[in-house]
Design an enzyme around this catalytic site. Structure first.
Site, PDB file in Angstrom:
ATOM      1  CG  ASP A  15      -1.861  -1.204   1.231  1.00 19.06           C
ATOM      2  OD1 ASP A  15      -2.182  -1.699   0.145  1.00 19.06           O
ATOM      3  OD2 ASP A  15      -2.239  -1.646   2.332  1.00 19.06           O
ATOM      4  CE  LYS A  18       2.374  -2.426  -4.336  1.00 16.52           C
ATOM      5  NZ  LYS A  18       2.115  -2.051  -2.935  1.00 16.52           N
ATOM      6  N   GLY A  42      -4.486  -4.314  -3.763  1.00 15.10           N
ATOM      7  CA  GLY A  42      -5.483  -3.292  -4.060  1.00 15.10           C
ATOM      8  C   GLY A  42      -4.715  -2.049  -4.450  1.00 15.10           C
ATOM      9  CG  HIS A  43      -1.969  -2.059  -6.968  1.00  7.58           C
ATOM     10  ND1 HIS A  43      -1.038  -2.592  -7.827  1.00  7.58           N
ATOM     11  CD2 HIS A  43      -1.702  -2.592  -5.754  1.00  7.58           C
ATOM     12  CE1 HIS A  43      -0.253  -3.428  -7.153  1.00  7.58           C
ATOM     13  NE2 HIS A  43      -0.645  -3.451  -5.894  1.00  7.58           N
ATOM     14  CD  GLN A 232       0.848  -8.934  -2.582  1.00  7.58           C
ATOM     15  OE1 GLN A 232       1.476  -9.581  -3.392  1.00  7.58           O
ATOM     16  NE2 GLN A 232      -0.375  -8.542  -2.825  1.00  7.58           N
TER      17      GLN A 232
HETATM   18  P1  GDP Z   1      -0.773   0.337  -3.532  1.00  8.20           P
HETATM   19  O1  GDP Z   1      -1.354  -0.952  -3.068  1.00  8.20           O
HETATM   20  O2  GDP Z   1       0.706   0.415  -3.309  1.00  8.20           O
HETATM   21  O3  GDP Z   1      -1.138   0.683  -4.948  1.00  8.20           O
HETATM   22  O4  GDP Z   1      -1.418   1.458  -2.612  1.00  8.20           O
HETATM   23  P2  GDP Z   1      -2.975   1.578  -2.164  1.00  8.20           P
HETATM   24  O5  GDP Z   1      -3.767   2.045  -3.315  1.00  8.20           O
HETATM   25  O6  GDP Z   1      -3.420   0.352  -1.471  1.00  8.20           O
HETATM   26  O7  GDP Z   1      -2.865   2.669  -1.018  1.00  8.20           O
HETATM   27  C1  GDP Z   1      -2.350   3.931  -1.248  1.00  8.20           C
HETATM   28  C2  GDP Z   1      -3.448   4.963  -0.878  1.00  8.20           C
HETATM   29  O8  GDP Z   1      -2.856   6.236  -0.754  1.00  8.20           O
HETATM   30  C3  GDP Z   1      -4.511   5.095  -1.936  1.00  8.20           C
HETATM   31  O9  GDP Z   1      -5.728   5.446  -1.323  1.00  8.20           O
HETATM   32  C4  GDP Z   1      -3.991   6.243  -2.787  1.00  8.20           C
HETATM   33  O10 GDP Z   1      -5.028   6.934  -3.477  1.00  8.20           O
HETATM   34  C5  GDP Z   1      -3.366   7.115  -1.756  1.00  8.20           C
HETATM   35  N1  GDP Z   1      -2.188   7.898  -2.188  1.00  8.20           N
HETATM   36  C6  GDP Z   1      -1.218   7.562  -3.059  1.00  8.20           C
HETATM   37  N2  GDP Z   1      -0.255   8.506  -3.087  1.00  8.20           N
HETATM   38  C7  GDP Z   1      -0.631   9.458  -2.199  1.00  8.20           C
HETATM   39  C8  GDP Z   1      -0.042  10.685  -1.757  1.00  8.20           C
HETATM   40  O11 GDP Z   1       1.037  11.089  -2.155  1.00  8.20           O
HETATM   41  N3  GDP Z   1      -0.734  11.391  -0.802  1.00  8.20           N
HETATM   42  C9  GDP Z   1      -1.926  10.968  -0.292  1.00  8.20           C
HETATM   43  N4  GDP Z   1      -2.518  11.720   0.624  1.00  8.20           N
HETATM   44  N5  GDP Z   1      -2.498   9.820  -0.701  1.00  8.20           N
HETATM   45  C10 GDP Z   1      -1.863   9.076  -1.622  1.00  8.20           C
HETATM   46  P1  IMO Z   2      -0.836  -4.197  -2.225  1.00  9.46           P
HETATM   47  O1  IMO Z   2      -0.376  -4.735  -3.553  1.00  9.46           O
HETATM   48  C1  IMO Z   2      -0.907  -4.604   2.098  1.00  9.46           C
HETATM   49  C2  IMO Z   2      -0.889  -8.663   3.732  1.00  9.46           C
HETATM   50  C3  IMO Z   2      -2.136  -9.123   4.442  1.00  9.46           C
HETATM   51  C4  IMO Z   2      -1.536 -10.094   5.439  1.00  9.46           C
HETATM   52  C5  IMO Z   2      -0.417 -10.739   4.640  1.00  9.46           C
HETATM   53  C6  IMO Z   2      -0.806 -12.059   3.996  1.00  9.46           C
HETATM   54  O2  IMO Z   2      -2.142  -3.501  -2.280  1.00  9.46           O
HETATM   55  O3  IMO Z   2       0.238  -3.386  -1.588  1.00  9.46           O
HETATM   56  P2  IMO Z   2      -2.391 -12.781   1.979  1.00  9.46           P
HETATM   57  O4  IMO Z   2      -3.736 -12.301   1.563  1.00  9.46           O
HETATM   58  O5  IMO Z   2      -1.334 -12.568   0.964  1.00  9.46           O
HETATM   59  O6  IMO Z   2      -2.445 -14.178   2.503  1.00  9.46           O
HETATM   60  O7  IMO Z   2      -2.005 -11.876   3.270  1.00  9.46           O
HETATM   61  O8  IMO Z   2      -0.063  -9.810   3.632  1.00  9.46           O
HETATM   62  N1  IMO Z   2      -1.119  -8.170   2.351  1.00  9.46           N
HETATM   63  C7  IMO Z   2      -1.079  -6.881   2.007  1.00  9.46           C
HETATM   64  N2  IMO Z   2      -0.913  -5.773   2.771  1.00  9.46           N
HETATM   65  N3  IMO Z   2      -1.008  -4.490   0.767  1.00  9.46           N
HETATM   66  C8  IMO Z   2      -1.152  -5.584  -0.016  1.00  9.46           C
HETATM   67  O9  IMO Z   2      -1.116  -5.520  -1.365  1.00  9.46           O
HETATM   68  C9  IMO Z   2      -1.227  -6.853   0.601  1.00  9.46           C
HETATM   69  N4  IMO Z   2      -1.382  -8.121   0.169  1.00  9.46           N
HETATM   70  C10 IMO Z   2      -1.294  -8.911   1.240  1.00  9.46           C
HETATM   71  O10 IMO Z   2      -2.783  -8.048   5.078  1.00  9.46           O
HETATM   72  O11 IMO Z   2      -0.947  -9.384   6.501  1.00  9.46           O
HETATM   73 MG    MG Z   3      -2.878  -1.657  -1.787  1.00  8.44          MG
END
Ligand code: GDP
Ligand code: IMO
Ligand code: MG
Length: 431
Positions: A15, A18, A42-43, A232
């Protein structure tokens, strides 16, 4: 001229942002390819007033000139893939034209989801905090050489093989004294879910399936530009994360080679992305975790709730020993710092520079941080109050933040060439 594959991956516990950055970089690439993980990811991507969350589909999908590859190292759940397709329909992209699926990518079966739920429940207080998307059981079957791949859908004996593995899984479930009919998946009772899953196989069959290793290596030979998108984060890696609180795939740059069939000699730049602080969702060690008001503030201001599960993310200060470890494992060539805007308004900003273990200071991430107490040693920086999201030049950032960034660069020896100051595409400062 032959080119190399660039890689973008998360250096923390996932998270990091990416999805946002892959989307920002996509106009510079012909192909974006996912190499590991599955719908546990979840991207999030935001542009204009639109927001999308992708789980299996690569984050290059919103540029109509980019081909998106779901590589052999990825796990595919047709039920979730179908719901993703539905969720991006309004954006006008032609998913069936712009996505190629590897024949060698394994399927997450409905009974993998059952097993994930049963195993996790049986762990009790030691649970991993899995997203329960079936990741562990599906990669287990891949390694045990009994998984089903998307290419198997074209074989005459698919149904037979499906039934065989299904009945094996149900036997395991019964050993846990659970009636599988009582388990709901995606909020649907198992048997109804399975029926729907089987119907969604037809959707998966609409994608062009390829031997993506040939496709990608041919593309490199022709001078095409490829970006590999990690899922991840490095600290959740099956080998290098705090085992067993990890996911079941190689989340580091090594995963690019096995997950796409691209040789190490053809990996180019490695972009490592990290938040200006840390978050973790699920169980497992997190040395800099904050249990106080500051942690609560970070969660609130950063909207730190899971994009896949909606769970609140645990929050804490930046952990430099862990960041340096991830940089080492991945061979990071450039850093990108995310969510710097979230730190505006905190009177002080802290960063862990070492751990104290048994009275000794060290920068080494311990073998088993769950059992070995690692107490962070912090360096404190002055905070800043200015909101950042309208700033577009590095030099216009508050001086305290620039100092913080320069400190991280000095400590890691890697340049930070992008600062993200908001979730939207536009809120990005490239140096
Ligand atoms: P990912 O899994 O690495 O793609 O990241 P996620 O989407 O799960 O979580 C990142 C969250 O932070 C999302 O809700 C994005 O919209 C938000 N986000 C990304 N970059 C920034 C930033 O620079 N500032 C803020 N405030 N939010 C951001
Ligand atoms: P993105 O790509 C954050 C965490 C889960 C748990 C552990 C194992 O959005 O960054 P799993 O479902 O793989 O058996 O879970 O890894 N986890 C993540 N945490 N971002 C993710 O993906 C994750 N994918 C798995 O919360 O701790
Ligand atoms: Mg994510």
């Amino acid at each position: 001229m032959e080119t190399k594959t660039d890689v973008l991956l998360g250096l923390q516990w996932g998270d990091e942002g990416k999805g946002k950055i892959v989307d920002v970089l996509t106009p510079h690439y012909d192909i974006v390819a996912r190499f590991q993980g599955g719908p546990n990811a979840g991207h999030t991507i935001e542009f204009g007033s639109k927001k999308f969350v992708l789980h299996t589909i690569p984050s290059g999908i919103f540029n109509k000139n980019t081909i998106n590859v779901i590589g052999n190292g990825v796990l595919i759940d047709p039920f979730i893939l179908d719901s993703e397709i539905e969720s991006i329909r309004t954006s006008g992209v032609d998913v069936f034209k712009n996505i190629l699926v590897s024949r060698k990518a394994h399927l997450i079966l409905p009974t993998h989801r059952l097993l994930d739920a049963v195993y996790e429940k049986a762990k009790g207080k030691d649970k991993i905090g899995s997203t329960l998307k079936g990741i562990g059981p599906a990669y287990t079957d891949k390694a045990a050489r009994k998984g089903l791949r998307t290419g198997d859908l074209d074989q005459a004996d698919f149904e037979q093989r499906y039934q065989k593995i299904r009945s094996q899984h149900l036997k395991i479930v019964s050993l846990y004294q659970v009636d599988f009919r009582d388990i709901a998946i995606e909020g649907i009772p198992f048997e109804a879910y399975e029926k729907s899953w089987l119907e969604k196989l037809a959707v998966l069959q609409q994608f062009e399936k390829t031997d993506s290793e040939y496709f990608l290596n041919d593309a490199l030979a022709k001078g095409k530009k490829i970006l590999a998108e990690g899922a991840q984060g490095s600290m959740l890696d099956i080998d290098f994360g705090a085992y067993p609180f990890v996911t079941s795939s190689s989340t580091t740059s090594a995963g690019v080679c096995s997950g796409l069939g691209i040789p190490p000699s053809k990996v180019g730049r490695v972009f490592g992305i990290f938040k200006a602080y840390c978050t973790r969702v699920g169980s497992g060690p997190f040395p800099t975790e904050l249990f106080d008001q500051t942690g609560e503030e970070l969660r609130k201001k950063g909207h730190e709730f899971g994009a896949t599960t909606g769970r609140p993310r645990r929050c804490g200060w930046l952990d430099l020993p862990a960041l340096k470890y991830a940089i080492m494992l991945n061979g990071v060539t450039e850093l990108k710092i995310m969510k710097a805007d979230v730190l505006s308004g905190f009177p002080k900003v802290k960063v862990a520079t070492q751990y104290k273990i048994n009275g000794q200071l060290t920068e080494t991430v311990p073998f088993d941080p769950e059992r070995i107490e690692a107490e962070p040693e912090y360096r404190t920086f002055e905070g800043w109050d200015e909101p950042l999201n309208e700033i577009s030049r590095f030099d216009d950032l508050p001086q305290q933040l620039r100092k913080y960034i320069q400190f991280i660069e000095k400590e890691t020896g890697i340049p930070i060439q992008l600062v993200s100051v908001g979730p939207n595409r536009e809120e990005t400062i490239v140096r």
